[in-house]
Design an enzyme around this catalytic site. Structure first.
Site, short mmCIF file in Angstrom:
data_model
loop_
_atom_site.label_atom_id
_atom_site.label_comp_id
_atom_site.label_asym_id
_atom_site.label_seq_id
_atom_site.Cartn_x
_atom_site.Cartn_y
_atom_site.Cartn_z
N VAL A 48 5.89 176.89 74.40
CA VAL A 48 5.82 178.21 75.03
C VAL A 48 5.37 179.21 73.99
O VAL A 48 5.92 179.25 72.89
CB VAL A 48 7.21 178.63 75.56
CG1 VAL A 48 7.16 180.06 76.10
CG2 VAL A 48 7.70 177.66 76.62
N VAL A 89 5.12 183.21 73.71
CA VAL A 89 5.55 184.43 74.39
C VAL A 89 4.85 185.65 73.78
O VAL A 89 4.60 185.70 72.57
CB VAL A 89 7.10 184.55 74.27
CG1 VAL A 89 7.58 185.95 74.64
CG2 VAL A 89 7.76 183.49 75.14
N HIS A 133 -0.76 188.17 68.60
CA HIS A 133 -0.44 186.88 67.98
C HIS A 133 -0.38 185.77 69.04
O HIS A 133 -0.81 184.63 68.79
CB HIS A 133 0.92 187.01 67.27
CG HIS A 133 1.33 185.81 66.49
ND1 HIS A 133 0.86 185.54 65.23
CD2 HIS A 133 2.20 184.81 66.79
CE1 HIS A 133 1.41 184.42 64.79
NE2 HIS A 133 2.22 183.96 65.71
N ARG A 180 7.98 178.55 84.86
CA ARG A 180 6.79 177.68 84.84
C ARG A 180 7.01 176.38 84.08
O ARG A 180 6.04 175.71 83.68
CB ARG A 180 5.61 178.44 84.22
CG ARG A 180 5.04 179.52 85.12
CD ARG A 180 4.00 180.34 84.39
NE ARG A 180 3.28 181.23 85.29
CZ ARG A 180 3.77 182.36 85.78
NH1 ARG A 180 4.99 182.75 85.44
NH2 ARG A 180 3.05 183.10 86.61
N1 LIG Z 1 4.75 183.16 68.36
C1 LIG Z 1 4.88 181.86 68.70
C2 LIG Z 1 4.61 180.83 67.79
N2 LIG Z 1 4.25 181.14 66.54
C3 LIG Z 1 4.39 180.24 65.44
C4 LIG Z 1 3.21 179.29 65.26
O1 LIG Z 1 3.08 178.39 66.32
C5 LIG Z 1 3.39 178.49 63.97
O2 LIG Z 1 4.60 177.77 64.02
C6 LIG Z 1 3.38 179.34 62.72
O3 LIG Z 1 2.24 180.18 62.70
C7 LIG Z 1 3.41 178.49 61.46
O4 LIG Z 1 2.30 177.59 61.41
N3 LIG Z 1 4.74 179.53 68.16
C8 LIG Z 1 5.13 179.20 69.44
O5 LIG Z 1 5.24 178.01 69.77
N4 LIG Z 1 5.40 180.20 70.34
C9 LIG Z 1 5.28 181.52 70.01
O6 LIG Z 1 5.54 182.40 70.89
C1 LIG Z 2 6.94 187.13 70.46
C2 LIG Z 2 6.53 185.95 69.69
O1 LIG Z 2 7.25 185.00 69.60
C3 LIG Z 2 5.18 185.86 69.10
O2 LIG Z 2 4.25 185.73 70.12
C4 LIG Z 2 4.77 186.88 68.07
O3 LIG Z 2 5.15 188.21 68.38
P1 LIG Z 2 4.45 189.49 67.70
O4 LIG Z 2 3.14 189.72 68.41
O5 LIG Z 2 5.42 190.60 67.96
O6 LIG Z 2 4.25 189.20 66.23
#
Ligand SMILES: Nc1c(NC[C@H](O)[C@H](O)[C@H](O)CO)[nH]c(=O)[nH]c1=O
Ligand SMILES: CC(=O)[C@@H](O)COP(=O)(O)O
Length: 155
Positions: free
Chosen positions: A83, A85, A91, A131
């Site tokens: 997921v 989010v 990002h 979902r």
């Molecule tokens: N923001 C979300 C992430 N971010 C982390 C990246 O997937 C990754 O682990 C990091 O950049 C280190 O390589 N991952 C998710 O699965 N879901 C998110 O909402």
């Molecule tokens: C909310 C999250 O897990 C990820 O998508 C990163 O959030 P942000 O855009 O606030 O850095």
């Protein structure tokens, strides 16, 4: 049925059971658990088998592990679950699009189906919760693609 016939029937049956590897992004652990349970239910419903479950920190970390699994002779298909989010920045867009693109490369490079069961972007945790079954359907897609490959591959 003679022993030889029985053996070949057993072998044919074993050959038809899709062997699926699951890669699970655990960035949101509760959602990851829900999606994993739903995905394993899909594997059971398809009379397939899970050969490996590999947790990764986040979705972006999944392609490398999916690639390693897709190289294995005992893996017919990979399903990647997770997921992404929406937060305060884009990002979520970056992570989801990069993950999707890299997983597509894994499938083509390894000649192995890789089901895309990553929810997002533009998604809240609550929307993702609703979902879960959509993410789990990546298992069906991977198994169906494996069957499609078998039907078009020369002996
Ligand atoms: N923001 C979300 C992430 N971010 C982390 C990246 O997937 C990754 O682990 C990091 O950049 C280190 O390589 N991952 C998710 O699965 N879901 C998110 O909402
Ligand atoms: C909310 C999250 O897990 C990820 O998508 C990163 O959030 P942000 O855009 O606030 O850095």
């Amino acid at each position: 049925m003679t022993p030889t016939e029985a053996d070949s029937a057993t072998t044919a049956e074993a050959d038809s059971v899709a062997r699926v590897a699951l890669v699970v992004a655990r960035f949101y652990p509760d959602l990851a658990d829900e999606i994993t349970a739903a995905a394993e239910a899909r594997v059971d419903a398809r009379d397939a088998t899970v050969v490996e479950r590999v947790p990764v920190p986040g979705a972006y970390d999944a392609p490398l592990v999916a690639d390693r699994l897709a190289r294995r002779d005992d893996v017919d298909a990979v399903a990647v679950l997770g997921v992404v989010v929406t937060g305060d920045t884009d990002h979520d867009q970056v992570v989801t699009h990069a993950t999707a693109r890299l997983l597509g490369r894994v499938a083509l490079d390894r000649d192995t189906p890789v089901g895309f069961g990553v929810l997002g972007p533009d998604m809240s945790g609550a929307e993702a919760h609703d979902r879960v079954e959509k993410a789990a359907s990546a298992v069906d897609a991977a198994i169906d693609t494996h069957a499609a490959l078998r039907s078009v591959t020369s002996p």
